[in-house]
Design an enzyme around this catalytic site. Structure first.
Site, PDB file in Angstrom:
ATOM      1  N   GLU A  40     -11.088   0.726  -4.120  1.00 37.41           N
ATOM      2  CA  GLU A  40     -10.410   1.167  -2.891  1.00 37.41           C
ATOM      3  C   GLU A  40      -9.146   1.932  -3.255  1.00 37.41           C
ATOM      4  OE1 GLU A  40      -9.972  -2.616  -0.970  1.00 37.41           O
ATOM      5  OE2 GLU A  40      -8.300  -3.217  -2.225  1.00 37.41           O
ATOM      6  N   ASP A  60       0.829  -1.215   0.000  1.00 39.97           N
ATOM      7  CA  ASP A  60       0.000   0.000   0.000  1.00 39.97           C
ATOM      8  C   ASP A  60       0.860   1.262   0.000  1.00 39.97           C
ATOM      9  OD1 ASP A  60      -2.086  -1.854   0.330  1.00 39.97           O
ATOM     10  OD2 ASP A  60      -2.036  -1.663   2.507  1.00 39.97           O
TER      11      ASP A  60
END
Ligand code: 6LW
Length: 508
Positions: free
Chosen positions: A184, A27
């Site tokens: 997302e 991420d």
């Protein structure tokens, strides 16, 4: 010349390894300020949380700290499961300060905002954002200084980053392909005449991808890119898979780049990745106002700008500093009464709490496995206690070699199965424990990714293997979740002392 002074790569090299930040560093969020680049990654159940990296050339990265390094910023209760805790940060620079927004998905966490003058720290106390629901928060400021926080789903709310107050309910924006799973990891940017909304879709597994839309205002409406997804490796045989969760940045020459997470599955079918989700870099070009993203390769060509290599990490940590270096992470917390270099100077002393690595309370200090093949060694004095060297995927998936006075044992835990793989006697006093991680021979479709050989180093320096274990059981495909392997030291009874810890890549 000391190890610290050597440089990582000769400037004449033609290609550079990708991932640029190997090992469990998922991420990625990137931020550029003048000639300096910073990346932050998720940290889940580990403390300290949110590793912070610095680079001057986008290729060579050094960890300069962990943003959440005090219990007042991050309290992960024993109820925090592996792959719970701290998800997907965004790092931005605005108005002379660095801003970091993250989600603690466990307990009373929620979304939290931190700021700092220097990304190496100290970072502020958390500003809580009860009005911002959902994971993967992004921060973007418009020309009037209005701050928008955009979260997975994808929706957006205006916030005051200094107080955490929101104005108005969250508004739905654009969610990628109508039937795509998991829209997302949103990031909102002003680039040229448009506001771009970059998202991940398809889930963080083999179908992961990156899509983009653009609008004239940061509130939308957003028009999807006609060639979405702009990046995906789904259905391909590229060695890097699961590519997604991206963030954009401009290089020193004005070129555009994307940091993106990816995995390296190996072995037979279905393929196992053991280092977790890693941070890769890939070039981006703009055509007709849309990004064209290159396939994520395992090697990067030398960039057009000067390289600024970083110091090679020394193999050995002697525990000669009072503070642990930033690479060391622990499960959920690290209170000084359970982890100290003060008790026996030059040694790391761990005082047991949980009775094994199965225990959410285990006292463990480890570092991410960052290379596909490597060797870890530690010299341990168990005293009257018990502890050793472990390779940990989570509390239900770990292999370890454990010492107590006069004996060492190799232990494995895979799911509900706990096995004593081997044991043997050793002379009383300190003993050197070794974990050797090598490629598995590729024999057929069922071959695993790697082999973990655990053993001891004899007084004459020779290595005696006590157990060779299949690495697939410490992979994400077996264990599930979002993390990767962490290799380190632990205490399971009493006080256990560690003189040093070596981590040595066997291949770059
Ligand atoms: C994260 C989500 C994801 O919040 O995985 O790969 C989740 N993407 O965006 C945990 O890291």
């Amino acid at each position: 010349m000391s190890d610290e002074q050597q440089t990582a790569a000769a400037p004449s090299r033609a290609t550079f390894p990708n991932p640029v930040i190997p090992g469990f560093h998922p991420d990625p969020s990137i931020c550029r300020v003048d000639d300096d680049y910073y990346v932050v990654c998720s940290s889940f159940e580990y403390f300290p949380g949110i590793p912070v990296f610095h680079s001057r050339d986008l290729i060579h990265w050094t960890q300069i700290g962990n943003a959440l390094d005090r219990p007042s910023q991050l309290r992960l209760s024993a109820g925090t499961p592996s792959s719970g805790g701290i998800y997907a940060p965004t790092l931005r620079h605005h108005d002379g300060r660095f801003w970091l927004i993250v989600t603690n998905v466990t307990g009373d966490g929620g979304n939290m905002l931190f700021s700092a003058a220097d990304p190496a720290g100290p970072w502020s106390e958390p500003v809580r954002l009860p009005g911002v629901p959902g994971i993967d928060p992004d921060l973007a400021w418009d020309e009037d200084g209005v701050c928008r926080c955009t979260v997975a789903g994808v929706s957006q709310v205006r916030i005051d980053p200094r107080t955490g107050e929101t104005s108005g309910p969250p508004r739905r924006l654009w969610s990628g392909a109508p039937d795509a799973k998991a829209p997302e990891a949103p990031h909102l940017y002003r680039i040229g005449d448009y506001w771009y909304l970059l998202i991940a879709e398809g889930g963080t597994e083999r179908c992961h991808g990156v899509s983009i839309a653009r609008g004239r205002t940061p509130d939308g409406p957003f028009e999807p890119c006609p060639h979405n997804p702009v990046l995906t490796h789904r259905g391909t045989d590229h060695p890097v898979q699961n590519t997604g969760h991206a963030d954009l940045v401009q290089g020193p020459d004005g070129s555009w780049w994307m940091v993106v997470l990816g995995v390296r599955p190996r072995g037979g079918t279905p393929g196992w990745h053991v280092l977790g989700r890693e941070t890769f870099l890939t070039p981006v070009e703009w055509v007709d106002g849309w990004p064209v993203v290159a396939t994520v390769k395992a090697e990067l060509p030398a960039p057009s700008w000067p390289l600024v290599p970083t110091p090679v990490e020394p193999v050995r940590d002697d525990f000669d500093l009072s503070e642990l270096r930033p690479r060391w992470i622990s499960v959920r917390d690290r209170p000084a009464e359970h982890c100290t270099t003060e008790q026996r100077p030059g040694w790391l002393t761990l005082r047991a709490r949980g009775a094994s690595l199965d225990d959410p309370d285990v006292v463990f200090v480890g570092r991410r496995q960052q290379h596909l093949t490597c060797r870890a060694r530690t010299r341990v004095d168990p005293g009257e206690g018990r502890g050793g060297l472990a390779v940990r995927l989570d509390e239900r998936h770990h292999y370890e070699i454990e010492a107590r006075e006069g004996e060492v044992r190799v232990l494995s835990r895979v799911g509900t199965l706990r096995t004593v793989e081997a044991s043997r006697s050793v002379p009383a006093g300190p003993v050197t424990l070794v974990a050797h991680i090598t490629d598995a021979p590729q024999r057929d479709a069922r071959s695993g990714p790697d082999i973990l050989t655990l053993g001891v180093e004899e007084a004459d320096g020779t290595f005696t293997a006590l157990g060779s274990l299949d690495g697939r059981y410490l992979s994400t495909e077996v264990a599930g979740g979002f993390t990767g392997r962490v290799i380190g030291m632990y205490a399971s009874a009493g006080a256990v002392h560690f003189d040093w810890f070596d981590y040595e890549p066997l291949r770059p």
